[in-house]
Design an enzyme around this catalytic site. Structure first.
Site, mmCIF file in Angstrom:
data_model
loop_
_atom_site.group_PDB
_atom_site.id
_atom_site.type_symbol
_atom_site.label_atom_id
_atom_site.label_comp_id
_atom_site.label_asym_id
_atom_site.label_seq_id
_atom_site.Cartn_x
_atom_site.Cartn_y
_atom_site.Cartn_z
ATOM 1 N N HIS A 1 -18.260 3.762 23.749
ATOM 2 C CA HIS A 1 -16.953 4.415 23.802
ATOM 3 C C HIS A 1 -16.969 5.886 23.389
ATOM 4 O O HIS A 1 -15.918 6.536 23.426
ATOM 5 C CB HIS A 1 -15.976 3.662 22.886
ATOM 6 C CG HIS A 1 -16.381 3.763 21.444
ATOM 7 N ND1 HIS A 1 -17.402 2.993 20.919
ATOM 8 C CD2 HIS A 1 -15.944 4.566 20.460
ATOM 9 C CE1 HIS A 1 -17.564 3.334 19.640
ATOM 10 N NE2 HIS A 1 -16.693 4.280 19.341
ATOM 11 N N HIS B 1 -14.706 11.158 22.908
ATOM 12 C CA HIS B 1 -14.328 9.815 22.463
ATOM 13 C C HIS B 1 -13.452 9.198 23.546
ATOM 14 O O HIS B 1 -12.340 9.651 23.779
ATOM 15 C CB HIS B 1 -13.576 9.894 21.132
ATOM 16 C CG HIS B 1 -13.552 8.604 20.389
ATOM 17 N ND1 HIS B 1 -12.757 7.541 20.769
ATOM 18 C CD2 HIS B 1 -14.239 8.193 19.293
ATOM 19 C CE1 HIS B 1 -12.949 6.536 19.921
ATOM 20 N NE2 HIS B 1 -13.849 6.901 19.021
#
Length: 149
Positions: free
Chosen positions: A57, A72
């Site tokens: 992620h 992110h």
């Protein structure tokens, strides 16, 4: 001078638009954020350099000037345990700006109850070291988001 480009195509919402106080309060560092288009896509390296951190992620690329840029993908997406994310490079790899790093689906992230809004952060940067930070509008992957001196 480091030019940081968008790793994603979507709407620029700025850090204030991130539904997480750690990012919206710039506690991780200054930068901006993208609300990505809702279709399967790839996240691209925002700078050329070495991948020093790699998670399904999120990833960090450090450029030749030692500037680390965090991408992110979504908020609280660590809770998805990598589901729906495909790593295309590894920690330690050297990447070029615009190289695909992770394949993911923002719509699937949203369907799982997480926000796909993606912060792009200059790690350990003073807020006044960034210039021309985009806070709104549309961004295509590869377009400049901010400069870092």
């Amino acid at each position: 001078m480091t030019i940081v480009t968008s790793p994603l195509t979507g709407k620029v919402v700025g850090l204030a638009g991130v539904p997480d106080p750690v990012f919206s309060g710039a506690m991780v560092g200054p930068g901006t954020a993208i609300d990505p288009v809702r279709q399967p896509t790839e996240a691209f390296a925002p700078v050329a350099g070495v991948v020093v951190s790699m998670h399904p992620h999120a990833f960090v690329v450090v450029d030749a000037d030692g500037h680390g840029v965090l991408t992110h993908l979504g908020i609280d997406t660590v809770q998805l345990n990598g589901e729906g994310f495909e790593l295309l490079v590894n920690k330690g790899d050297t990447v070029t700006r615009g190289q695909a790093v992770i394949r993911w689906d923002p719509a699937a992230v949203e369907a799982a109850g997480k926000s796909p809004i993606s912060p792009i952060v200059a790690l350990e940067a003073a807020p006044d070291s960034l210039g021309e930070v985009r806070e709104s509008g549309e961004a295509q992957a590869g377009e400049q988001l901010f400069s870092w001196s």
